[in-house]
Every structure is written in structure tokens, then in C-alpha cells.
Scaffold this active site. Structure first.
Site, short mmCIF file in Angstrom:
data_model
loop_
_atom_site.label_atom_id
_atom_site.label_comp_id
_atom_site.label_asym_id
_atom_site.label_seq_id
_atom_site.Cartn_x
_atom_site.Cartn_y
_atom_site.Cartn_z
N CYS A 21 -3.89 -12.68 -14.41
CA CYS A 21 -3.80 -12.26 -15.81
C CYS A 21 -5.12 -11.76 -16.39
O CYS A 21 -5.15 -11.31 -17.54
CB CYS A 21 -3.27 -13.42 -16.65
N GLU A 46 0.84 -1.18 0.00
CA GLU A 46 0.00 0.00 0.00
C GLU A 46 0.88 1.24 0.00
O GLU A 46 2.04 1.17 0.44
CB GLU A 46 -0.95 0.02 1.20
#
Length: 337
Positions: free
Chosen positions: A127, A101
Site C-alpha cells: 500500500c 511480466e
């Protein structure tokens, strides 16, 4: 037949890609692992002869993933004729990130000078993240929650492949270790971005599509920036089976994907592409390829490949975007160019 779940207003205004500059050949990787292959009885050259990946790209060491994503995003905005101040929503789908983060989207938002009013967040789904983000972007546009949405993705394989090669060169490495890490060596670096909005001249309709999940297989491919463990054979087998079920469900829903003009598939390898085309009875000549020179670029692969052929597509052509990602998940989405 109009698909029953098609979006009616979502349009692709532009798609762009950013090419990583450093070329790393598969033969160069073979040379670094020559002693390991000889000791373990592994035939060299498998990356090129089996996976079909001749080379891949790396970003320079000082280029971060968010910088790569921002490069593609800037190109997409310019191609769409959209000012940063006009973007209502930014979605980042990068698997690669330098920290947990804040989100990659925050850094891209800053780099592109997007306004305070532009919501920004990461969407992660291996993906398939970019295709999933397209669905969410279209839903936001259809509902009036956003007028202009920018999707970005920046991926890099340098760190993963450097650590994988170093690990495989250890004297205790076995043949099983080589094959467990083989997929890591097929990855590549690149970035892609897309601007979506409502109907406009020169836009390309995004009709939507379907997704299917087989999460019983979530442990077949697990990775981070230091390594990726993959059961390649099981991943291929189970992924193809899920792809077939997704295809059949799409046909039952009225999508008619067997009649598309172009099939932009997630770029994994020669074996994966050939098997999927055979299974779905898709003409390989209609499938543009980027994996031989760029490797598997994760969620950037589908938009990157689309961007490379965008100028060759004729108005009205039906284009299917399709991918099978770790998890396992499968997604298909149709465009009318």
C-alpha cells in the site's frame, strides 16, 4: 524550520483519480455469507459497523488493471496540460496485475501513447508503492534525470472478493477462516495518477519525507489475486507501533508534522483511522475519508483521496501523506499546496 532532507525543486502538477463504476455494498456481501456467518457464529454487519465500510467499487469484468491505471493517467496528463510526448518517466505502483511480466507500466505506456524515450517500470511495495514512487520521482527531477514524471496506479478487488466469498461459503469454513479473510472483504477498486515536474505556476511543492521498516512482521498480511490471509489484530497493533516510531523520528528530524493542515492517510478502516489519529494526536476533522464508500484501494488510496479534496485545499496549506503497508513499512511525505 525547513526539513533537512526536503526536496527543493519537485512539484506536483496534477493529481487525478478514476472511479470504478460498479457499487458493491457490504450488506450484499453479508447476504452472500449469511449461512456461513450463522454456522460459524459470526455476527453479520461487521464490515459496516466495525470496519466502517458501507460499500466498495468493482471495475467491469472486462476492464484490466492497466486500463484502469491508464484512465487515471490520462486524466492527470490532461489536468497538468502535459502531452504524452513530454513524459520522461512512467512509474506504475499497482499491486494488482494480470500477469507477472511484462510490467503493468509497459501496458500503460502503450495505452497512453508515451514516447520511446520514456522509461517505464513497476514499483511494488504493497500500500506504500505510490508514496515511494513520489520520492523516486522527486529524486529524478532534482538530479535532472527527468523533467516530467507520471505515476499511475490501478487496483481492483472483484476477482479477490469473488474467490474469497466462494471459498467462505464452503461447508468446512470455520470462524477462524472468516476472520483470516476479513480484510479481503474490505478492499475496493479504483485508480489514481499524478504528474510531477519542476517548479511552475500552480504547482504544489513536494518536500519529501521519511520511511521506516519493521520487516520482522512481513508475514502478517500475505495475499495474491485469489486470496489474502491477514492477522488483523497483530497487523493493527504492530502497524500503529511502527507509525508512532516513524512520527517520532520525523519530529526529531525537524519535520513538524503535528502542525499540518490536512492529513491524507492510507484508507484502511474506521478502527485503523481512529486509532492512528488518537495515537498521533491528529484531529480527525483534518483527515478526509474515502474508505466508507470505496474501501481500501491499496496504494491507490492515498492519491485517490488527495485527488478528491484537491479543489478544497488552499494555497500554502501543508498536507501530510501517510501510510502503513504490509511488510511492514511506514512512510510519511509532506506537500505544500
Amino acid at each position: 524550520m525547513t526539513p533537512p532532507t526536503a526536496f527543493t525543486r519537485a512539484s506536483i502538477w496534477s493529481v487525478a483519480h478514476a472511479e470504478a463504476p460498479e457499487v458493491v455494498s457490504s450488506s450484499a456481501i453479508d447476504e452472500q455469507l449469511e449461512e456461513t456467518f450463522a454456522r460459524c457464529g459470526v455476527r453479520p454487519g461487521l464490515l459496516a459497523s466495525v470496519a466502517g465500510i458501507i460499500e466498495r467499487r468493482w471495475w467491469p469484468a472486462d476492464v484490466s488493471y492497466d486500463e484502469a491505471a491508464a484512465r487515471a493517467g490520462r486524466s492527470a496528463l490532461e489536468a497538468a496540460g502535459v502531452a504524452p510526448a513530454e513524459v520522461d518517466l512512467l512509474l506504475s505502483t499497482s499491486v494488482c496485475k494480470d500477469h507477472l511480466e511484462p510490467s503493468v507500466a509497459c501496458a500503460v505506456h502503450f495505452r497512453l501513447g508515451l514516447p520511446e524515450t520514456c522509461a517505464n517500470l513497476d514499483i511494488g511495495n504493497a500500500c506504500l508503492g505510490f508514496i515511494n514512487a513520489m520520492q523516486l520521482a522527486a529524486a529524478a527531477i532534482e538530479s535532472g534525470q527527468a523533467r516530467v514524471v507520471l505515476i499511475v496506479d490501478g487496483e481492483g478487488s472483484r476477482q479477490l472478493q469473488e474467490t474469497t466469498i466462494a471459498r467462505l461459503r464452503r461447508p468446512e469454513t470455520t470462524a477462524a477462516d472468516v476472520f483470516d479473510n476479513f480484510a479481503s472483504l474490505t478492499l475496493g477498486s479504483g485508480a489514481a495518477a499524478m504528474v510531477l515536474g519542476g517548479p511552475r505556476s500552480g504547482g504544489h511543492r513536494f518536500l519529501g519525507g521519511i520511511t521506516r521498516a519493521a520487516t520482522k512482521d512481513h508475514d502478517l498480511c500475505v495475499g495474491n489475486l485469489d486470496g489474502m490471509r491477514t492477522d488483523t489484530a497483530a497487523l493493527l497493533s504492530e502497524g500503529l507501533a511502527l507509525g508512532r516510531r516513524t512520527w517520532d523520528d520525523a519530529a526529531a528530524a525537524g519535520w513538524g508534522w503535528d502542525a499540518c493542515d490536512r492529513y491524507v492517510m492510507h484508507q484502511v478502516s474506521a478502527v485503523h483511522t481512529a486509532r492512528l489519529c488518537e495515537l498521533l494526536e491528529v484531529d480527525p476533522a483534518l483527515v478526509p475519508l474515502t474508505y466508507p464508500r470505496f474501501g481500501n484501494m491499496g496504494p491507490a488510496a492515498v492519491p485517490y483521496t488527495l485527488s478528491t479534496v484537491a479543489d478544497d485545499l488552499a494555497e500554502g496549506e501543508r498536507v501530510l501523506l501517510m501510510g502503513i503497508g504490509s511488510g511492514l513499512n511506514c512512510a510519511g511525505a509532506e506537500l505544500v499546496w
